[in-house]
Every structure is written in structure tokens, then in C-alpha cells.
Write a protein that holds these residues in place. Structure first.
Motif, PDB file in Angstrom:
ATOM      1  N   VAL A 148      25.054 -24.329 -17.215  1.00 10.62           N
ATOM      2  CA  VAL A 148      24.740 -22.969 -16.774  1.00 10.62           C
ATOM      3  C   VAL A 148      23.726 -22.328 -17.712  1.00 10.62           C
ATOM      4  O   VAL A 148      23.848 -22.434 -18.936  1.00 10.62           O
ATOM      5  N   VAL A 149      22.736 -21.680 -17.114  1.00 11.62           N
ATOM      6  CA  VAL A 149      21.773 -20.864 -17.844  1.00 11.62           C
ATOM      7  C   VAL A 149      21.872 -19.437 -17.315  1.00 11.62           C
ATOM      8  O   VAL A 149      21.887 -19.226 -16.098  1.00 11.62           O
ATOM      9  N   ILE A 150      21.964 -18.469 -18.213  1.00 11.82           N
ATOM     10  CA  ILE A 150      21.900 -17.059 -17.830  1.00 11.82           C
ATOM     11  C   ILE A 150      20.498 -16.576 -18.160  1.00 11.82           C
ATOM     12  O   ILE A 150      20.049 -16.679 -19.310  1.00 11.82           O
ATOM     13  N   SER A 151      19.799 -16.070 -17.151  1.00  8.92           N
ATOM     14  CA  SER A 151      18.383 -15.743 -17.304  1.00  8.92           C
ATOM     15  C   SER A 151      18.144 -14.238 -17.302  1.00  8.92           C
ATOM     16  O   SER A 151      18.912 -13.459 -16.737  1.00  8.92           O
ATOM     17  N   ASP A 152      17.053 -13.855 -17.946  1.00  8.72           N
ATOM     18  CA  ASP A 152      16.589 -12.468 -17.913  1.00  8.72           C
ATOM     19  C   ASP A 152      15.069 -12.489 -17.952  1.00  8.72           C
ATOM     20  O   ASP A 152      14.455 -13.516 -18.266  1.00  8.72           O
ATOM     21  N   SER A 153      14.453 -11.359 -17.645  1.00 13.27           N
ATOM     22  CA  SER A 153      12.996 -11.271 -17.582  1.00 13.27           C
ATOM     23  C   SER A 153      12.445 -10.707 -18.883  1.00 13.27           C
ATOM     24  O   SER A 153      12.887  -9.662 -19.352  1.00 13.27           O
ATOM     25  N   PHE A 154      11.476 -11.411 -19.452  1.00 13.79           N
ATOM     26  CA  PHE A 154      10.841 -10.995 -20.698  1.00 13.79           C
ATOM     27  C   PHE A 154       9.326 -10.932 -20.508  1.00 13.79           C
ATOM     28  O   PHE A 154       8.738 -11.755 -19.792  1.00 13.79           O
ATOM     29  N   GLY A 155       8.698  -9.995 -21.196  1.00 11.02           N
ATOM     30  CA  GLY A 155       7.264 -10.064 -21.394  1.00 11.02           C
ATOM     31  C   GLY A 155       6.977 -10.979 -22.572  1.00 11.02           C
ATOM     32  O   GLY A 155       7.886 -11.448 -23.270  1.00 11.02           O
ATOM     33  N   ARG A 156       5.683 -11.261 -22.822  1.00 13.85           N
ATOM     34  CA  ARG A 156       5.296 -12.148 -23.923  1.00 13.85           C
ATOM     35  C   ARG A 156       4.102 -11.561 -24.651  1.00 13.85           C
ATOM     36  O   ARG A 156       3.234 -10.957 -24.015  1.00 13.85           O
ATOM     37  N   PRO A 157       4.024 -11.735 -25.971  1.00 10.57           N
ATOM     38  CA  PRO A 157       2.870 -11.215 -26.706  1.00 10.57           C
ATOM     39  C   PRO A 157       1.565 -11.795 -26.167  1.00 10.57           C
ATOM     40  O   PRO A 157       1.462 -13.004 -25.932  1.00 10.57           O
ATOM     41  N   TRP A 158       0.611 -10.926 -25.946  1.00 11.84           N
ATOM     42  CA  TRP A 158      -0.743 -11.281 -25.542  1.00 11.84           C
ATOM     43  C   TRP A 158      -0.823 -11.906 -24.153  1.00 11.84           C
ATOM     44  O   TRP A 158      -1.844 -12.511 -23.800  1.00 11.84           O
ATOM     45  N   ARG A 159       0.198 -11.757 -23.338  1.00 10.95           N
ATOM     46  CA  ARG A 159       0.170 -12.254 -21.957  1.00 10.95           C
ATOM     47  C   ARG A 159       0.641 -11.138 -21.037  1.00 10.95           C
ATOM     48  O   ARG A 159       1.568 -10.385 -21.365  1.00 10.95           O
ATOM     49  N   MET A 160       0.008 -11.037 -19.870  1.00 10.90           N
ATOM     50  CA  MET A 160       0.434 -10.060 -18.878  1.00 10.90           C
ATOM     51  C   MET A 160       1.593 -10.623 -18.062  1.00 10.90           C
ATOM     52  O   MET A 160       1.718 -11.835 -17.884  1.00 10.90           O
ATOM     53  N   GLY A 161       2.412  -9.712 -17.525  1.00  6.64           N
ATOM     54  CA  GLY A 161       3.486 -10.123 -16.629  1.00  6.64           C
ATOM     55  C   GLY A 161       4.724 -10.593 -17.366  1.00  6.64           C
ATOM     56  O   GLY A 161       4.756 -10.726 -18.591  1.00  6.64           O
ATOM     57  N   VAL A 162       5.769 -10.833 -16.575  1.00  4.98           N
ATOM     58  CA  VAL A 162       7.039 -11.300 -17.135  1.00  4.98           C
ATOM     59  C   VAL A 162       7.354 -12.695 -16.621  1.00  4.98           C
ATOM     60  O   VAL A 162       6.851 -13.127 -15.580  1.00  4.98           O
ATOM     61  N   VAL A 163       8.166 -13.398 -17.378  1.00  6.55           N
ATOM     62  CA  VAL A 163       8.751 -14.670 -16.951  1.00  6.55           C
ATOM     63  C   VAL A 163      10.238 -14.592 -17.239  1.00  6.55           C
ATOM     64  O   VAL A 163      10.703 -13.715 -17.964  1.00  6.55           O
ATOM     65  N   ALA A 164      10.988 -15.518 -16.675  1.00  2.47           N
ATOM     66  CA  ALA A 164      12.421 -15.574 -16.963  1.00  2.47           C
ATOM     67  C   ALA A 164      12.653 -16.448 -18.185  1.00  2.47           C
ATOM     68  O   ALA A 164      11.974 -17.465 -18.386  1.00  2.47           O
ATOM     69  N   VAL A 165      13.588 -16.036 -19.018  1.00  6.61           N
ATOM     70  CA  VAL A 165      14.001 -16.839 -20.168  1.00  6.61           C
ATOM     71  C   VAL A 165      15.521 -16.914 -20.177  1.00  6.61           C
ATOM     72  O   VAL A 165      16.209 -16.177 -19.463  1.00  6.61           O
ATOM     73  N   ALA A 166      16.037 -17.802 -21.001  1.00  7.50           N
ATOM     74  CA  ALA A 166      17.488 -17.969 -21.116  1.00  7.50           C
ATOM     75  C   ALA A 166      18.026 -17.086 -22.228  1.00  7.50           C
ATOM     76  O   ALA A 166      17.565 -17.163 -23.363  1.00  7.50           O
ATOM     77  N   ILE A 167      19.005 -16.252 -21.890  1.00  2.86           N
ATOM     78  CA  ILE A 167      19.713 -15.500 -22.928  1.00  2.86           C
ATOM     79  C   ILE A 167      21.117 -16.060 -23.137  1.00  2.86           C
ATOM     80  O   ILE A 167      21.807 -15.673 -24.084  1.00  2.86           O
TER      81      ILE A 167
END
Length: 245
Positions: A148-167
Motif C-alpha cells: 500500500v502507498v498513501i499518496s498526496d500532491s506536492f509541488g517541486r522546486p523549480w518545476r511548475m505543477g504538482v505530482v503525487a508522492v508517497a507520504i
């Protein structure tokens, strides 16, 4: 082949709901018989909802620092107070932007506090991150028999938009250390560590979406998982290794 299967028909999750049972029913409804190489990605929002992580803004009394930051960021001082309560440090405060280091170590906007897609309720509410996402992932893994992975949306330094990451993660190597292996030319890999749980989270986001899709979980099928299990907490870079300090 990698497949991503959205779990549809889950509906609104409420505090106290048995999330493992809800996901088990959703898998059955979608005709999914789990097998080797399957992972389940569950969005943070339904985890927080099931765990009752709602806060009524009417119950929040902002302090002096919250009011100061609210003036700078032009945000609701009550929301800023929640960010302070959930964080170990404020890293950036400018108009419409408040970046914090969450108590779990994540560097993120508004300490991950959300007010969108949280369902109808009395008054103005906000939703906090789960208290222990790795612990919740471990519980779901034990109940469902799937990594199981629990995901959330993060921005990233020097990049536009968000991606999902594992918290949160359980049953898989959230961080896969490949240092010491050889590349195709026989050179030793010296720095390569693969954020496997983050990759899986963003892949699943192609199915779950970032708006009003209403799909809070997805099965990722066909992943080859090798290496020792590691939690999502291992993905957080230690403060003393801050690359932007």
C-alpha cells in the motif's frame, strides 16, 4: 506491462469508516483479484477523512505569529494557525504562498492542509494530514494483503505543477538503494536511489486525478518489487542535507 486500474464507486468517506473494508469492497466491485505484482495506491484525502482529521475553523484562535503571516500571505489567519500547529518550521511566506516543513518532515505548501473535495459539513472546515501515514499503510497492508502507498500532491522546486508522492507506504521498498550496482558499462552506481513509492504514486495519479474525478484509489499492476521493505519516511531528506539552505 504496467496497468493502472481506478477503483470507482467508493463515494464519500466519513470519520470512523473502516477504510480497509471500503477498499476491499471496491476491489470486488471492480472485479479485481489481487495477485503478485499488484500495489494499492490510496489518496491521503480519504485516509484523513476516515481518521477524522477535520478541524472547524470556527474553533481556531489565531495567535500573533499566525496573524503576522496571514498579513504577509493574504491567507485566513485561522488556516495559518493550523499550518503553524502542524509544522516544525516555516520556510517561505510571500503573498499567496506559505511553505512549511510538516512535523513528519515533508516540505509542502500549507503543511498539506486542504479545504477542497473534503465533503459537505457544518461550517468552514479544513482537513489535516494523517497522524501516522506509514502506520496507516501498514494497517491497510495487513488487512488487504497488498503493498500500500498513501499518496498526496506536492509541488517541486523549480518545476511548475504538482505530482503525487508517497507520504505512507508498507509492503514495498519505498526507497530502493541501488548504490554499488553496476551500470551497463560496468561503472559502479554511486548515488542512485530510486523513489519507488513516489513513482508508483504519480503513476496512479493518472487514474485518480487531481480535481473532481472522485476516484480516491487505484491498483497498479505489474510492478516488480525487489529489495527490503522501507517506509515512506525514508524518502524524507534529513534537514542537515538541505540542498537549498
Amino acid at each position: 506491462m504496467i496497468e493502472i486500474v481506478p477503483l470507482t464507486g467508493i463515494g464519500e468517506v466519513r470519520p470512523g469508516d473502516d477504510l480497509a473494508d471500503i477498499l476491499h469492497v471496491a476491489l470486488d466491485r471492480c472485479g479485481i483479484e489481487p495477485r503478485a505484482g499488484d500495489l494499492l495506491v490510496v489518496t491521503q484525502k480519504i485516509v484523513s477523512k476516515a481518521e477524522g482529521r477535520f478541524v472547524s475553523l470556527a474553533d481556531v484562535e489565531p495567535g500573533e505569529e499566525a496573524r503576522r503571516l496571514a498579513d504577509i500571505t493574504r491567507k485566513d489567519a485561522r488556516l495559518v494557525q493550523l499550518v503553524l500547529d502542524e509544522s516544525s518550521a516555516i520556510l517561505r511566506a510571500v503573498p499567496h504562498v506559505l511553505i512549511a516543513r510538516h512535523r513528519l518532515g515533508h516540505v509542502m505548501a500549507n503543511a498539506g492542509i486542504d479545504r477542497s473535495n473534503i465533503g459537505a459539513g457544518e461550517g468552514d472546515r479544513a482537513l489535516l494530514l494523517p497522524v501516522d501515514p506509514d502506520g496507516t499503510a501498514s494497517h491497510l497492508h495487513a488487512r488487504l494483503g497488498l503493498p500500500v502507498v498513501i499518496s498526496d500532491s506536492f509541488g517541486r522546486p523549480w518545476r511548475m505543477g504538482v505530482v503525487a508522492v508517497a507520504i505512507g507506504a508498507a509492503g514495498l521498498p519505498a526507497l530502493l538503494d541501488r548504490r554499488g550496482e553496476l551500470d551497463r558499462d560496468g561503472r559502479t552506481l554511486e548515488v542512485t536511489q530510486v523513489a519507488l513509492a513516489d513513482i508508483v504514486a504519480t503513476a496512479a495519479c493518472l487514474a485518480t486525478g487531481e480535481g473532481a474525478e472522485g476516484i480516491p484509489a487505484a491498483l497498479v499492476r505489474g510492478c516488480l518489487l525487489t529489495g527490503p521493505e522501507r517506509p515512506a519516511a525514508d524518502l524524507v531528506r534529513p534537514v542537515h542535507e538541505d540542498l537549498f539552505a
